[in-house]
Design a protein around this motif. Structure first.
Motif, PDB file in Angstrom:
ATOM      1  N   GLY A 279      21.901  -0.364   5.616  1.00  0.00           N
ATOM      2  CA  GLY A 279      21.658  -1.603   4.562  1.00  0.00           C
ATOM      3  C   GLY A 279      20.920  -2.670   5.130  1.00  0.00           C
ATOM      4  O   GLY A 279      19.883  -2.921   4.135  1.00  0.00           O
ATOM      5  N   ILE A 280      21.361  -3.191   5.980  1.00  0.00           N
ATOM      6  CA  ILE A 280      20.643  -4.243   6.709  1.00  0.00           C
ATOM      7  C   ILE A 280      19.297  -4.090   7.078  1.00  0.00           C
ATOM      8  O   ILE A 280      18.274  -4.741   6.876  1.00  0.00           O
ATOM      9  N   LEU A 281      18.990  -2.819   7.662  1.00  0.00           N
ATOM     10  CA  LEU A 281      17.624  -2.547   8.104  1.00  0.00           C
ATOM     11  C   LEU A 281      16.671  -2.487   6.872  1.00  0.00           C
ATOM     12  O   LEU A 281      15.727  -2.957   6.915  1.00  0.00           O
ATOM     13  N   LEU A 285      13.374  -5.004   5.658  1.00  0.00           N
ATOM     14  CA  LEU A 285      12.137  -4.302   5.243  1.00  0.00           C
ATOM     15  C   LEU A 285      11.684  -4.270   3.810  1.00  0.00           C
ATOM     16  O   LEU A 285      10.467  -4.004   3.599  1.00  0.00           O
ATOM     17  N   GLY A 286      12.595  -4.956   2.990  1.00  0.00           N
ATOM     18  CA  GLY A 286      12.225  -5.028   1.625  1.00  0.00           C
ATOM     19  C   GLY A 286      12.233  -3.677   0.819  1.00  0.00           C
ATOM     20  O   GLY A 286      12.034  -3.866  -0.272  1.00  0.00           O
ATOM     21  N   ASN A 287      13.141  -2.857   1.346  1.00  0.00           N
ATOM     22  CA  ASN A 287      13.570  -1.669   0.578  1.00  0.00           C
ATOM     23  C   ASN A 287      14.839  -2.082   0.062  1.00  0.00           C
ATOM     24  O   ASN A 287      16.036  -1.416   0.365  1.00  0.00           O
ATOM     25  N   ASP A 340       4.389  -0.271   8.739  1.00  0.00           N
ATOM     26  CA  ASP A 340       3.524  -1.088   7.926  1.00  0.00           C
ATOM     27  C   ASP A 340       4.188  -1.963   6.996  1.00  0.00           C
ATOM     28  O   ASP A 340       3.626  -2.809   6.522  1.00  0.00           O
ATOM     29  N   GLN A 341       5.599  -1.386   6.374  1.00  0.00           N
ATOM     30  CA  GLN A 341       6.127  -2.230   5.318  1.00  0.00           C
ATOM     31  C   GLN A 341       6.495  -3.420   6.101  1.00  0.00           C
ATOM     32  O   GLN A 341       6.494  -4.744   5.382  1.00  0.00           O
ATOM     33  N   HIS A 342       7.034  -3.372   7.328  1.00  0.00           N
ATOM     34  CA  HIS A 342       7.447  -4.627   7.928  1.00  0.00           C
ATOM     35  C   HIS A 342       6.347  -5.524   8.360  1.00  0.00           C
ATOM     36  O   HIS A 342       6.366  -6.840   7.989  1.00  0.00           O
ATOM     37  N   VAL A 349       6.613 -12.198   2.516  1.00  0.00           N
ATOM     38  CA  VAL A 349       7.773 -12.883   2.236  1.00  0.00           C
ATOM     39  C   VAL A 349       8.103 -14.397   2.515  1.00  0.00           C
ATOM     40  O   VAL A 349       7.753 -14.814   3.307  1.00  0.00           O
ATOM     41  N   GLN A 350       8.368 -14.830   1.431  1.00  0.00           N
ATOM     42  CA  GLN A 350       8.654 -16.393   1.233  1.00  0.00           C
ATOM     43  C   GLN A 350       9.947 -17.143   2.067  1.00  0.00           C
ATOM     44  O   GLN A 350      10.991 -16.089   1.981  1.00  0.00           O
ATOM     45  N   THR A 351       9.860 -18.113   2.507  1.00  0.00           N
ATOM     46  CA  THR A 351      11.134 -18.717   2.804  1.00  0.00           C
ATOM     47  C   THR A 351      12.275 -18.643   2.006  1.00  0.00           C
ATOM     48  O   THR A 351      13.249 -18.636   2.435  1.00  0.00           O
ATOM     49  N   THR A 352      11.942 -18.731   0.868  1.00  0.00           N
ATOM     50  CA  THR A 352      13.069 -18.780  -0.238  1.00  0.00           C
ATOM     51  C   THR A 352      13.846 -17.587  -0.142  1.00  0.00           C
ATOM     52  O   THR A 352      15.006 -17.636  -0.559  1.00  0.00           O
ATOM     53  N   ASP A 353      13.255 -16.468   0.084  1.00  0.00           N
ATOM     54  CA  ASP A 353      13.941 -15.298   0.142  1.00  0.00           C
ATOM     55  C   ASP A 353      15.209 -15.398   1.341  1.00  0.00           C
ATOM     56  O   ASP A 353      16.428 -15.070   1.060  1.00  0.00           O
TER      57      ASP A 353
END
Length: 448
Positions: A279-281, A285-287, A340-342, A349-353
Protein backbone atom coordinates in the motif's frame (compact mmCIF):
# COMPACT_ATOMS: atom_id res chain seq x y z
CA UNK A 1 28.13 -55.17 26.22
CA UNK A 2 30.49 -52.23 26.72
CA UNK A 3 29.99 -52.38 30.49
CA UNK A 4 30.70 -56.11 30.50
CA UNK A 5 33.85 -55.62 28.43
CA UNK A 6 35.04 -52.87 30.78
CA UNK A 7 34.48 -55.07 33.87
CA UNK A 8 36.45 -57.94 32.31
CA UNK A 9 39.40 -55.70 31.38
CA UNK A 10 39.48 -54.02 34.80
CA UNK A 11 39.56 -57.41 36.59
CA UNK A 12 42.30 -58.73 34.33
CA UNK A 13 45.92 -58.79 35.51
CA UNK A 14 47.01 -57.30 32.19
CA UNK A 15 45.07 -54.08 31.70
CA UNK A 16 44.98 -52.63 28.17
CA UNK A 17 44.96 -48.89 28.85
CA UNK A 18 44.13 -47.96 25.26
CA UNK A 19 41.04 -50.16 25.13
CA UNK A 20 39.78 -48.89 28.51
CA UNK A 21 40.07 -45.29 27.28
CA UNK A 22 38.17 -46.12 24.08
CA UNK A 23 35.35 -47.76 26.06
CA UNK A 24 35.11 -44.82 28.48
CA UNK A 25 34.96 -42.38 25.58
CA UNK A 26 32.20 -44.45 23.96
CA UNK A 27 30.27 -44.34 27.26
CA UNK A 28 30.73 -40.55 27.35
CA UNK A 29 29.56 -40.09 23.75
CA UNK A 30 26.51 -42.27 24.34
CA UNK A 31 25.63 -40.39 27.54
CA UNK A 32 25.77 -37.14 25.60
CA UNK A 33 23.47 -38.56 22.91
CA UNK A 34 21.00 -39.53 25.64
CA UNK A 35 21.02 -35.98 27.03
CA UNK A 36 23.14 -36.77 30.10
CA UNK A 37 26.02 -34.24 30.06
CA UNK A 38 27.00 -34.92 33.67
CA UNK A 39 27.40 -38.62 32.92
CA UNK A 40 29.41 -37.79 29.81
CA UNK A 41 31.71 -35.51 31.83
CA UNK A 42 32.29 -38.30 34.39
CA UNK A 43 33.33 -40.81 31.71
CA UNK A 44 35.55 -38.30 29.87
CA UNK A 45 37.27 -37.40 33.13
CA UNK A 46 37.91 -41.09 33.87
CA UNK A 47 39.37 -41.48 30.38
CA UNK A 48 41.68 -38.49 30.97
CA UNK A 49 42.87 -39.93 34.30
CA UNK A 50 43.41 -43.37 32.73
CA UNK A 51 45.53 -41.75 30.00
CA UNK A 52 47.84 -40.35 32.70
CA UNK A 53 48.45 -43.68 34.48
CA UNK A 54 51.99 -45.08 34.75
CA UNK A 55 53.43 -41.84 33.33
CA UNK A 56 52.58 -42.94 29.78
CA UNK A 57 50.41 -40.05 28.66
CA UNK A 58 49.47 -40.07 24.99
CA UNK A 59 49.38 -36.42 23.84
CA UNK A 60 46.95 -36.95 20.96
CA UNK A 61 44.56 -38.87 23.20
CA UNK A 62 44.82 -36.11 25.82
CA UNK A 63 44.04 -33.49 23.15
CA UNK A 64 40.99 -35.40 21.89
CA UNK A 65 39.58 -35.86 25.41
CA UNK A 66 40.09 -32.18 26.27
CA UNK A 67 38.21 -31.21 23.10
CA UNK A 68 35.30 -33.43 24.11
CA UNK A 69 35.18 -31.90 27.61
CA UNK A 70 35.42 -28.37 26.17
CA UNK A 71 32.34 -29.11 24.08
CA UNK A 72 30.42 -29.95 27.28
CA UNK A 73 31.35 -26.58 28.78
CA UNK A 74 30.36 -24.85 25.55
CA UNK A 75 26.94 -26.50 25.74
CA UNK A 76 26.55 -25.13 29.28
CA UNK A 77 27.49 -21.62 28.02
CA UNK A 78 30.75 -21.60 30.02
CA UNK A 79 32.85 -20.29 27.13
CA UNK A 80 35.76 -19.24 29.36
CA UNK A 81 36.27 -22.79 30.67
CA UNK A 82 35.76 -24.26 27.19
CA UNK A 83 38.43 -21.89 25.84
CA UNK A 84 40.92 -22.94 28.54
CA UNK A 85 40.40 -26.64 27.78
CA UNK A 86 40.84 -26.03 24.05
CA UNK A 87 44.10 -24.17 24.67
CA UNK A 88 45.27 -27.26 26.56
CA UNK A 89 44.20 -29.44 23.60
CA UNK A 90 46.15 -27.21 21.19
CA UNK A 91 49.27 -27.31 23.40
CA UNK A 92 49.14 -31.12 23.45
CA UNK A 93 49.01 -31.26 19.64
CA UNK A 94 51.81 -28.71 19.31
CA UNK A 95 53.97 -30.81 21.66
CA UNK A 96 53.16 -33.95 19.68
CA UNK A 97 53.71 -32.69 16.12
CA UNK A 98 56.41 -30.03 16.84
CA UNK A 99 55.47 -28.26 13.55
CA UNK A 100 52.26 -26.91 12.04
CA UNK A 101 49.98 -29.81 11.13
CA UNK A 102 46.55 -30.23 9.55
CA UNK A 103 45.35 -31.82 12.80
CA UNK A 104 45.74 -28.46 14.55
CA UNK A 105 43.30 -26.63 12.24
CA UNK A 106 40.00 -27.73 13.87
CA UNK A 107 41.29 -26.73 17.32
CA UNK A 108 42.46 -23.34 16.02
CA UNK A 109 39.09 -22.67 14.33
CA UNK A 110 37.15 -23.45 17.50
CA UNK A 111 39.53 -21.34 19.59
CA UNK A 112 39.10 -18.44 17.17
CA UNK A 113 35.34 -18.81 17.46
CA UNK A 114 35.49 -18.79 21.28
CA UNK A 115 37.69 -15.68 21.42
CA UNK A 116 35.35 -13.90 19.00
CA UNK A 117 32.33 -14.75 21.16
CA UNK A 118 33.92 -13.17 24.24
CA UNK A 119 34.96 -10.10 22.23
CA UNK A 120 38.75 -10.64 22.02
CA UNK A 121 38.73 -10.15 18.26
CA UNK A 122 42.43 -9.61 17.55
CA UNK A 123 43.35 -12.92 19.21
CA UNK A 124 40.47 -14.62 17.36
CA UNK A 125 41.92 -13.27 14.12
CA UNK A 126 45.37 -14.73 15.00
CA UNK A 127 44.01 -18.25 15.55
CA UNK A 128 41.80 -18.19 12.45
CA UNK A 129 44.54 -16.84 10.17
CA UNK A 130 46.86 -19.56 11.46
CA UNK A 131 44.25 -22.21 10.65
CA UNK A 132 43.74 -20.71 7.17
CA UNK A 133 47.49 -20.86 6.48
CA UNK A 134 47.73 -24.49 7.62
CA UNK A 135 44.74 -25.53 5.50
CA UNK A 136 45.98 -23.73 2.37
CA UNK A 137 49.52 -25.12 2.64
CA UNK A 138 48.62 -28.70 3.57
CA UNK A 139 49.01 -31.24 0.72
CA UNK A 140 45.91 -32.97 2.07
CA UNK A 141 42.95 -30.67 1.48
CA UNK A 142 40.08 -30.35 3.92
CA UNK A 143 37.76 -27.93 2.13
CA UNK A 144 35.06 -28.09 4.79
CA UNK A 145 37.45 -26.82 7.45
CA UNK A 146 38.79 -24.19 5.04
CA UNK A 147 35.27 -22.86 4.43
CA UNK A 148 34.70 -22.61 8.20
CA UNK A 149 38.00 -20.79 8.68
CA UNK A 150 37.29 -18.27 5.90
CA UNK A 151 33.69 -17.71 6.99
CA UNK A 152 34.71 -17.11 10.62
CA UNK A 153 37.41 -14.67 9.50
CA UNK A 154 34.76 -12.79 7.55
CA UNK A 155 32.60 -12.54 10.67
CA UNK A 156 35.51 -11.35 12.82
CA UNK A 157 36.36 -8.60 10.31
CA UNK A 158 32.67 -7.59 10.28
CA UNK A 159 32.81 -7.24 14.06
CA UNK A 160 35.92 -5.09 13.60
CA UNK A 161 33.96 -3.07 10.98
CA UNK A 162 36.66 -3.84 8.42
CA UNK A 163 34.16 -4.65 5.69
CA UNK A 164 36.66 -4.70 2.81
CA UNK A 165 38.58 -7.58 4.39
CA UNK A 166 35.31 -9.24 5.41
CA UNK A 167 34.16 -9.09 1.78
CA UNK A 168 37.35 -10.83 0.63
CA UNK A 169 36.99 -13.71 3.07
CA UNK A 170 33.28 -14.23 2.41
CA UNK A 171 33.92 -14.22 -1.34
CA UNK A 172 36.67 -16.83 -0.91
CA UNK A 173 34.41 -18.95 1.32
CA UNK A 174 31.61 -18.74 -1.25
CA UNK A 175 33.89 -19.76 -4.13
CA UNK A 176 35.35 -22.72 -2.23
CA UNK A 177 31.89 -23.81 -1.14
CA UNK A 178 30.56 -23.66 -4.72
CA UNK A 179 33.49 -25.62 -6.10
CA UNK A 180 34.06 -28.25 -3.42
CA UNK A 181 31.13 -28.43 -1.01
CA UNK A 182 27.89 -28.12 -2.92
CA UNK A 183 25.94 -27.93 0.35
CA UNK A 184 23.17 -25.53 -0.62
CA UNK A 185 22.30 -24.41 2.90
CA UNK A 186 25.94 -23.56 3.57
CA UNK A 187 26.14 -21.56 0.32
CA UNK A 188 22.92 -19.73 1.24
CA UNK A 189 24.30 -18.70 4.64
CA UNK A 190 27.58 -17.43 3.18
CA UNK A 191 25.71 -15.58 0.43
CA UNK A 192 23.48 -13.79 2.94
CA UNK A 193 26.54 -12.75 4.98
CA UNK A 194 28.24 -11.46 1.84
CA UNK A 195 25.09 -9.51 0.88
CA UNK A 196 25.14 -7.71 4.25
CA UNK A 197 28.80 -6.75 3.68
CA UNK A 198 28.00 -5.41 0.20
CA UNK A 199 25.26 -3.30 1.80
CA UNK A 200 27.75 -1.87 4.32
CA UNK A 201 30.13 -1.02 1.46
CA UNK A 202 27.25 0.53 -0.55
CA UNK A 203 27.82 -1.99 -3.36
CA UNK A 204 24.09 -2.34 -3.90
CA UNK A 205 24.16 -3.92 -7.36
CA UNK A 206 26.49 -6.67 -6.13
CA UNK A 207 24.21 -7.08 -3.12
CA UNK A 208 21.23 -7.57 -5.41
CA UNK A 209 23.08 -10.17 -7.52
CA UNK A 210 24.00 -12.20 -4.43
CA UNK A 211 20.49 -11.97 -2.98
CA UNK A 212 18.90 -13.10 -6.26
CA UNK A 213 21.33 -16.04 -6.41
CA UNK A 214 20.60 -16.93 -2.78
CA UNK A 215 16.83 -16.69 -3.38
CA UNK A 216 17.03 -19.27 -6.19
CA UNK A 217 18.92 -21.65 -3.90
CA UNK A 218 16.44 -21.08 -1.06
CA UNK A 219 13.49 -21.88 -3.31
CA UNK A 220 15.23 -25.08 -4.40
CA UNK A 221 16.38 -26.01 -0.90
CA UNK A 222 13.30 -25.08 1.18
CA UNK A 223 10.57 -24.88 -1.46
CA UNK A 224 8.81 -21.78 -2.75
CA UNK A 225 6.54 -21.47 0.31
CA UNK A 226 8.89 -20.91 3.25
CA UNK A 227 9.56 -18.07 5.77
CA UNK A 228 13.20 -17.77 4.69
CA UNK A 229 12.09 -17.30 1.08
CA UNK A 230 9.71 -14.56 2.28
CA UNK A 231 12.53 -12.81 4.18
CA UNK A 232 14.75 -12.79 1.09
CA UNK A 233 11.93 -11.42 -1.05
CA UNK A 234 11.39 -8.59 1.45
CA UNK A 235 15.11 -7.77 1.42
CA UNK A 236 15.11 -7.68 -2.37
CA UNK A 237 12.01 -5.49 -2.45
CA UNK A 238 13.58 -2.92 -0.12
CA UNK A 239 16.87 -3.01 -2.04
CA UNK A 240 15.13 -2.48 -5.38
CA UNK A 241 13.36 0.57 -3.99
CA UNK A 242 16.71 1.95 -2.86
CA UNK A 243 18.01 1.37 -6.40
CA UNK A 244 14.89 3.11 -7.86
CA UNK A 245 13.99 -0.17 -9.57
CA UNK A 246 10.30 0.04 -8.73
CA UNK A 247 9.08 -2.58 -11.20
CA UNK A 248 11.25 -5.23 -9.51
CA UNK A 249 10.29 -3.88 -6.08
CA UNK A 250 6.62 -4.36 -6.91
CA UNK A 251 7.25 -7.84 -8.32
CA UNK A 252 9.14 -8.98 -5.23
CA UNK A 253 6.54 -7.47 -2.87
CA UNK A 254 3.71 -9.22 -4.71
CA UNK A 255 5.61 -12.50 -4.62
CA UNK A 256 6.17 -11.99 -0.87
CA UNK A 257 2.41 -11.62 -0.47
CA UNK A 258 1.80 -14.88 -2.35
CA UNK A 259 4.30 -16.74 -0.14
CA UNK A 260 2.98 -15.25 3.12
CA UNK A 261 -0.64 -15.95 2.24
CA UNK A 262 0.16 -19.54 1.28
CA UNK A 263 2.19 -20.11 4.45
CA UNK A 264 0.24 -18.11 7.05
CA UNK A 265 -3.21 -17.67 5.50
CA UNK A 266 -4.82 -14.50 4.13
CA UNK A 267 -5.95 -13.06 7.46
CA UNK A 268 -2.92 -13.69 9.66
CA UNK A 269 -1.04 -10.75 11.17
CA UNK A 270 2.17 -11.83 9.42
CA UNK A 271 0.58 -10.98 6.06
CA UNK A 272 -0.45 -7.46 7.04
CA UNK A 273 3.13 -6.16 6.94
CA UNK A 274 3.39 -7.09 3.26
CA UNK A 275 -0.07 -5.65 2.52
CA UNK A 276 0.82 -2.38 4.23
CA UNK A 277 4.19 -2.20 2.44
CA UNK A 278 2.50 -2.69 -0.92
CA UNK A 279 0.00 0.00 0.00
CA UNK A 280 2.80 2.43 0.90
CA UNK A 281 4.68 1.59 -2.32
CA UNK A 282 1.65 2.21 -4.54
CA UNK A 283 0.72 5.34 -2.60
CA UNK A 284 4.14 6.86 -3.11
CA UNK A 285 3.98 6.03 -6.82
CA UNK A 286 0.56 7.66 -7.17
CA UNK A 287 -1.33 4.38 -7.69
CA UNK A 288 -3.97 5.33 -5.13
CA UNK A 289 -6.62 2.76 -6.12
CA UNK A 290 -4.16 -0.11 -5.66
CA UNK A 291 -2.87 1.44 -2.43
CA UNK A 292 -6.44 1.67 -1.13
CA UNK A 293 -7.03 -2.04 -1.83
CA UNK A 294 -3.97 -3.08 0.18
CA UNK A 295 -4.63 -0.69 3.09
CA UNK A 296 -8.27 -1.86 3.30
CA UNK A 297 -7.11 -5.47 3.55
CA UNK A 298 -4.47 -4.70 6.18
CA UNK A 299 -6.51 -2.41 8.43
CA UNK A 300 -9.18 -4.87 9.75
CA UNK A 301 -6.51 -7.43 10.70
CA UNK A 302 -4.45 -4.77 12.47
CA UNK A 303 -7.54 -3.61 14.39
CA UNK A 304 -8.35 -7.18 15.43
CA UNK A 305 -4.74 -7.86 16.42
CA UNK A 306 -3.90 -4.61 18.23
CA UNK A 307 -7.26 -2.99 18.95
CA UNK A 308 -8.62 0.43 18.10
CA UNK A 309 -6.30 3.35 18.77
CA UNK A 310 -3.01 1.48 18.52
CA UNK A 311 -0.30 3.55 16.75
CA UNK A 312 0.07 1.03 13.92
CA UNK A 313 -3.68 0.97 13.37
CA UNK A 314 -3.89 4.77 13.37
CA UNK A 315 -0.99 5.22 10.95
CA UNK A 316 -2.44 2.83 8.35
CA UNK A 317 -5.88 4.38 8.90
CA UNK A 318 -4.35 7.81 8.21
CA UNK A 319 -2.71 6.54 5.04
CA UNK A 320 -6.03 5.07 3.90
CA UNK A 321 -7.77 8.41 4.47
CA UNK A 322 -4.99 10.12 2.51
CA UNK A 323 -5.34 7.84 -0.54
CA UNK A 324 -9.14 8.17 -0.43
CA UNK A 325 -8.73 11.95 -0.52
CA UNK A 326 -6.34 11.67 -3.48
CA UNK A 327 -8.70 9.33 -5.36
CA UNK A 328 -11.52 11.83 -5.06
CA UNK A 329 -9.38 14.79 -6.17
CA UNK A 330 -6.93 13.48 -8.78
CA UNK A 331 -6.89 11.56 -12.07
CA UNK A 332 -5.26 8.16 -11.84
CA UNK A 333 -1.95 7.68 -13.73
CA UNK A 334 -1.85 5.79 -17.04
CA UNK A 335 -0.47 2.29 -17.38
CA UNK A 336 3.20 3.26 -17.46
CA UNK A 337 5.91 1.14 -15.86
CA UNK A 338 6.38 1.82 -12.15
CA UNK A 339 9.75 3.47 -12.76
CA UNK A 340 8.24 5.81 -15.40
CA UNK A 341 5.32 6.61 -13.09
CA UNK A 342 7.75 7.49 -10.32
CA UNK A 343 9.76 9.77 -12.65
CA UNK A 344 6.53 11.49 -13.73
CA UNK A 345 5.29 11.83 -10.16
CA UNK A 346 8.55 13.49 -9.10
CA UNK A 347 7.91 16.25 -11.65
CA UNK A 348 4.18 16.68 -11.04
CA UNK A 349 3.37 15.95 -7.40
CA UNK A 350 3.01 19.19 -5.43
CA UNK A 351 4.19 19.85 -1.90
CA UNK A 352 0.56 20.01 -0.78
CA UNK A 353 0.23 16.24 -1.40
CA UNK A 354 2.85 15.58 1.26
CA UNK A 355 1.34 18.16 3.56
CA UNK A 356 -2.02 16.39 3.32
CA UNK A 357 -0.47 13.05 4.17
CA UNK A 358 1.56 14.66 6.94
CA UNK A 359 -1.58 16.18 8.43
CA UNK A 360 -3.37 12.81 8.35
CA UNK A 361 -0.42 11.10 10.03
CA UNK A 362 -0.11 13.84 12.62
CA UNK A 363 -3.78 13.47 13.53
CA UNK A 364 -3.35 9.69 13.77
CA UNK A 365 -0.37 10.02 16.11
CA UNK A 366 -2.17 12.52 18.32
CA UNK A 367 -5.13 10.13 18.53
CA UNK A 368 -2.80 7.27 19.48
CA UNK A 369 -1.21 9.30 22.25
CA UNK A 370 -4.59 10.41 23.57
CA UNK A 371 -5.92 6.83 23.74
CA UNK A 372 -2.65 5.57 25.21
CA UNK A 373 -2.95 8.10 28.04
CA UNK A 374 -6.59 7.14 28.67
CA UNK A 375 -5.85 3.41 28.82
CA UNK A 376 -2.55 3.29 30.75
CA UNK A 377 -1.44 4.79 34.06
CA UNK A 378 2.16 5.80 33.55
CA UNK A 379 4.62 6.21 36.42
CA UNK A 380 6.00 9.53 37.58
CA UNK A 381 9.17 9.35 35.50
CA UNK A 382 7.18 8.73 32.34
CA UNK A 383 4.85 11.66 33.21
CA UNK A 384 7.86 13.91 33.66
CA UNK A 385 9.29 12.72 30.36
CA UNK A 386 6.03 13.46 28.54
CA UNK A 387 5.80 16.90 30.14
CA UNK A 388 9.35 17.68 29.12
CA UNK A 389 8.63 16.45 25.63
CA UNK A 390 5.50 18.61 25.41
CA UNK A 391 7.33 21.70 26.67
CA UNK A 392 10.10 21.16 24.14
CA UNK A 393 7.66 20.59 21.29
CA UNK A 394 6.16 24.05 21.83
CA UNK A 395 9.37 25.52 20.47
CA UNK A 396 9.62 23.19 17.50
CA UNK A 397 8.30 23.92 14.07
CA UNK A 398 5.52 21.73 12.63
CA UNK A 399 7.78 19.16 10.99
CA UNK A 400 9.94 18.61 14.10
CA UNK A 401 6.78 18.30 16.19
CA UNK A 402 5.50 15.57 13.89
CA UNK A 403 8.77 13.67 14.12
CA UNK A 404 8.75 13.85 17.93
CA UNK A 405 5.15 12.60 18.03
CA UNK A 406 5.93 9.67 15.75
CA UNK A 407 8.98 8.62 17.78
CA UNK A 408 7.06 8.91 21.07
CA UNK A 409 4.17 6.89 19.64
CA UNK A 410 6.52 4.15 18.50
CA UNK A 411 8.19 4.10 21.92
CA UNK A 412 4.80 3.52 23.54
CA UNK A 413 4.07 0.85 20.95
CA UNK A 414 7.24 -1.07 21.90
CA UNK A 415 6.05 -1.23 25.50
CA UNK A 416 3.11 -3.37 24.32
CA UNK A 417 4.97 -6.01 22.31
CA UNK A 418 7.72 -5.10 19.81
CA UNK A 419 7.77 -8.55 18.21
CA UNK A 420 4.17 -8.81 17.08
CA UNK A 421 4.51 -7.30 13.63
CA UNK A 422 7.65 -6.91 11.49
CA UNK A 423 6.23 -4.03 9.44
CA UNK A 424 7.58 -1.22 11.60
CA UNK A 425 11.13 -2.30 12.33
CA UNK A 426 13.50 0.41 13.56
CA UNK A 427 15.07 0.66 10.13
CA UNK A 428 11.79 1.16 8.29
CA UNK A 429 10.41 3.52 10.93
CA UNK A 430 13.44 5.82 10.77
CA UNK A 431 13.18 5.93 7.00
CA UNK A 432 9.46 6.65 7.21
CA UNK A 433 10.08 9.53 9.64
CA UNK A 434 12.90 10.92 7.50
CA UNK A 435 10.69 10.88 4.42
CA UNK A 436 8.18 13.13 6.23
CA UNK A 437 10.62 15.49 7.90
CA UNK A 438 12.99 15.90 4.96
CA UNK A 439 10.37 16.00 2.21
CA UNK A 440 11.32 19.52 1.13
CA UNK A 441 14.99 18.65 0.77
CA UNK A 442 14.71 15.45 -1.25
CA UNK A 443 12.27 13.25 -3.13
CA UNK A 444 10.05 10.91 -1.07
CA UNK A 445 11.97 7.98 0.44
CA UNK A 446 10.33 4.77 -0.81
CA UNK A 447 12.04 2.39 1.62
CA UNK A 448 9.39 0.94 3.88
Amino acid sequence: KLKKALEIIQKSDVKNQEIIIKILLRFGDRSLQLGEPNGAYSYYKQALETNQLNGKEDLLTKSNILMKISFLFERSKDISSAKGLLEGALKAREDYYKVEHLDMAPVLIRLGSYYARIGILEQAKVFLKRSEKILNESPIKDFQLLIKSLENLGRVYCSLEDFNNAKGYFEQALNVSKQHSGAEEEIINISMSLAKVYEKLNKLKQQKEVLVYSLKLQERCYGHIHPKVSESLIELSHLCMTLDDFDDAKAYSEKTLEVDEAYHGRCRSEVTSTLANLGILHSRLGNYEQAKTFFERALPVLKEYYGEGHPQVNIIDAKLRFVNKKISSTIQPSTLSLSDQHATSNNNVQTTDHEDEEAELKAAIELSLQMEQNQTEVDASTDNGLMASNQQSNSLDEEDELKAAIELSLQLQKQDDPSLLPMYSSRRTSLEVDSLVEQKQKKPDLSL
